[in-house]
Design a protein around this motif. Structure first.
Motif, short mmCIF file in Angstrom:
data_model
loop_
_atom_site.label_atom_id
_atom_site.label_comp_id
_atom_site.label_asym_id
_atom_site.label_seq_id
_atom_site.Cartn_x
_atom_site.Cartn_y
_atom_site.Cartn_z
N HIS A 104 -29.52 58.17 77.46
CA HIS A 104 -29.13 57.87 76.08
C HIS A 104 -27.96 56.90 76.14
O HIS A 104 -27.02 57.10 76.93
N GLU A 105 -28.01 55.85 75.34
CA GLU A 105 -26.96 54.85 75.36
C GLU A 105 -26.32 54.77 73.98
O GLU A 105 -27.01 54.59 72.97
N GLY A 142 -21.09 52.14 73.99
CA GLY A 142 -20.67 51.50 75.24
C GLY A 142 -20.81 52.37 76.47
O GLY A 142 -20.36 51.99 77.54
N LEU A 143 -21.44 53.54 76.33
CA LEU A 143 -21.62 54.46 77.45
C LEU A 143 -23.09 54.74 77.70
O LEU A 143 -23.89 54.84 76.75
N VAL A 144 -23.44 54.90 78.97
CA VAL A 144 -24.77 55.37 79.37
C VAL A 144 -24.65 56.85 79.72
O VAL A 144 -23.87 57.22 80.61
N TRP A 145 -25.39 57.68 79.00
CA TRP A 145 -25.39 59.13 79.22
C TRP A 145 -26.69 59.51 79.95
O TRP A 145 -27.74 58.93 79.72
N VAL A 146 -26.60 60.54 80.80
CA VAL A 146 -27.75 60.99 81.58
C VAL A 146 -27.91 62.49 81.40
O VAL A 146 -26.92 63.24 81.45
N PRO A 162 -31.21 68.57 75.26
CA PRO A 162 -30.41 69.06 74.14
C PRO A 162 -29.87 67.89 73.32
O PRO A 162 -29.90 66.74 73.78
N PRO A 163 -29.39 68.15 72.12
CA PRO A 163 -28.77 67.07 71.35
C PRO A 163 -27.49 66.59 72.03
O PRO A 163 -26.87 67.33 72.79
N THR A 164 -27.14 65.36 71.78
CA THR A 164 -25.90 64.84 72.34
C THR A 164 -24.71 65.51 71.66
O THR A 164 -24.78 65.90 70.49
N PRO A 165 -23.59 65.68 72.37
CA PRO A 165 -22.43 66.36 71.78
C PRO A 165 -21.85 65.57 70.62
O PRO A 165 -21.77 64.34 70.67
N LYS A 166 -21.43 66.26 69.58
CA LYS A 166 -20.94 65.61 68.37
C LYS A 166 -19.42 65.51 68.38
O LYS A 166 -18.73 66.06 67.53
N PHE A 167 -18.89 64.81 69.36
CA PHE A 167 -17.46 64.53 69.39
C PHE A 167 -17.10 63.60 68.23
O PHE A 167 -17.82 62.66 67.93
N GLU A 168 -15.96 63.87 67.61
CA GLU A 168 -15.54 63.03 66.50
C GLU A 168 -15.44 61.56 66.91
O GLU A 168 -15.81 60.66 66.15
N LYS A 205 -22.70 59.71 60.84
CA LYS A 205 -23.28 58.72 61.75
C LYS A 205 -23.81 59.38 63.02
O LYS A 205 -24.93 59.11 63.46
N VAL A 206 -23.01 60.27 63.61
CA VAL A 206 -23.43 60.90 64.85
C VAL A 206 -24.56 61.88 64.61
O VAL A 206 -25.43 62.06 65.44
N ALA A 207 -24.60 62.51 63.44
CA ALA A 207 -25.69 63.43 63.14
C ALA A 207 -27.02 62.69 63.09
O ALA A 207 -28.05 63.18 63.53
N GLN A 208 -27.00 61.48 62.55
CA GLN A 208 -28.23 60.70 62.44
C GLN A 208 -28.77 60.28 63.81
O GLN A 208 -29.95 60.04 63.98
N SER A 209 -27.87 60.19 64.80
CA SER A 209 -28.29 59.72 66.13
C SER A 209 -28.69 60.85 67.06
O SER A 209 -28.99 60.60 68.22
N GLU A 210 -28.74 62.07 66.54
CA GLU A 210 -29.05 63.21 67.40
C GLU A 210 -30.41 63.05 68.05
O GLU A 210 -31.40 62.69 67.40
N LEU A 211 -30.47 63.35 69.36
CA LEU A 211 -31.73 63.27 70.07
C LEU A 211 -32.57 64.51 69.80
O LEU A 211 -32.04 65.60 69.61
#
Length: 447
Positions: A132-133, A136-140, A149-155, A440-446
């Protein structure tokens, strides 16, 4: 030579806390989460694959000519030649040994050296991880669940990439001893500002309270995201100085580096293997920084952390110029004259020197823990309990199923009148703080 049961328990605890390779209890816990692994800028479309050491696994990362990012085992499953040397082609990596090609999901999509390649293509896969990108970060995601799981919803992940500062820095030690330095509030008054006196600072500088009273009085508790602490000191006119910080599962911290109301700030302490880790710092550029001293100089240690050019080696990314090979360029004269209390000019190097000096993996059986270590003790216990519960019963650790537990985590410092209770003050100040919408982050949830 016999050892006591208590000492043996400490050794077992230390092993479980520090080892993150495949099949370890802490490794399985880490693999339950999305892990930040690289800067997006490290991967060029159609460019060279990059060696990536993550949770004890040797991987290669690449960006295809069309922009897809893949992260997979570096060994070709045909004859185990390294895919670091592969051709980056449209659709995947092609091994230079026999021409086998693998897409970002790890499936073999071409085996041109054999006449009936369809049979091979149906059966041969290499280990490839979901990617998941964002920001500016690549997450694995390296876990076993088919649906990540969904990506963490850090503020901070709601903030546009252009308003974020993202820095990487490698350390040659175990991930946990490095992380513990960030939740150890006591060392600030010595390692970083040991030569600063109260009269050196402006009246409105909260650091005055730290150097006035270098003794730590801690409040510590569990939190939905992990653990939390508040350092409490008496301020002027009957007011109270508070410094809040957090540990967030599985390997994140929030340090009190600025006023609580704007300190949108996050660090990840990512295990590369058991004796190397990558520090990833993500900060909001608009947060209020540290106040210079009365003479106009910045606080000691507020100097750039210098990095060597990256190389293609497994340990070649984001290495410090000041390192153990040159004794971190310690300036003994500056130390003797109290120009720099510890003799090292920047905060990151100061932290690196002490945590790496503990050894590859700190021997926690030799420690003598005291009141100022309460947050460290609490965090170790929370991590161990979560990792062992996952291993024994499959209980999901915090933040995996409910990624929004992170959204109310904030660190920072403040001076308050009429102080009564640290958690009540936290909740009140959180309502008054600058907040970034979670929409914004809620909309991007995997999925």
């Amino acid at each position: 030579m016999t050892t006591s049961p208590a000492l043996e328990r400490l050794r077992n605890d230390n092993h479980d806390l520090t080892h993150t390779g495949p099949g370890t209890v802490m490794g399985d816990l880490m693999r339950s989460y999305w892990i930040p692994a690289m800067k997006s800028s490290e991967l060029e479309s159609g460019g060279s694959p990059v060696r990536l050491l993550l949770l004890g696994e040797k991987l290669v990362a690449f960006r295809s000519p069309s922009g897809e990012v893949g992260v997979m085992d570096h060994r070709c499953p045909h004859r185990t030649a390294s895919l670091f040397f592969a051709r980056n082609e449209e659709g995947g990596l092609r091994c230079i040994y026999h021409g086998w090609k693998f897409n970002v999901e790890g499936a073999c999509i071409d085996a041109p050296n054999i006449p009936e390649q369809e049979h091979v293509k149906e059966k041969v896969h290499t280990v490839a991880y979901q990617v998941h990108e964002a920001n500016g970060l690549v997450w694995v995601y390296m876990g076993s669940a088919e649906v990540a799981p969904p990506t963490p919803k850090f503020e901070i992940m709601n903030i546009d990439e252009g308003e974020l500062s993202i820095e990487f820095a490698q350390r040659d030690c175990n991930w946990l001893q490095a992380l513990e330095g960030d939740i150890d509030t006591s060392h600030l008054a010595f390692l970083h500002v040991g030569n600063v006196n109260e009269e050196d600072l402006h009246e409105n500088d909260p650091m005055r309270h730290v150097v006035r009273d270098r003794t730590v009085h801690l409040e510590v508790d569990d939190a939905p995201w992990g653990t939390t602490y508040c350092s409490v000191r008496t301020a002027d006119d009957g007011k109270t100085h508070l410094r809040y910080a957090n540990f967030l599962f599985p390997c994140w911290t929030q340090a009190p580096q600025g006023p609580f109301e704007s300190n949108i700030f996050l660090r990840a302490w990512v295990p590369m293997d058991d004796t190397h880790m990558m520090l990833i710092t993500v900060a909001w550029k608009k947060r209020v920084g540290l106040i210079p001293m009365k003479n106009g100089s910045p606080l000691p240690g507020v100097a750039p952390h210098e990095l060597l050019p990256n190389t293609s080696d497994w340990l070649g990314r984001f290495r410090a110029v000041q390192n153990k090979e040159n004794d971190y360029m310690i300036d003994r004269e500056a130390q003797r004259t109290n120009e720099i209390w510890c003799g090292m000019k920047d905060i990151v190097t100061q932290d690196v020197a002490v945590t790496e000096s503990m050894g590859d993996i700190a021997d926690r059986t030799r420690e003598h823990l005291v009141h100022s270590d309460l947050m460290i003790v609490r965090t170790r216990r929370r991590l161990l309990r979560a990792a062992r519960d996952l291993a024994a019963t499959g209980t999901k650790p915090p933040g995996v199923q409910d990624p929004f537990v992170y959204s109310d985590a904030r660190s920072g410092e403040m001076v308050v009148p009429d102080y009564k209770h640290w958690t009540d003050t936290y909740q009140q100040k959180l309502k008054e703080a600058i907040r970034v919408s979670a929409a914004k982050v809620a909309q991007s949830e995997l999925g």
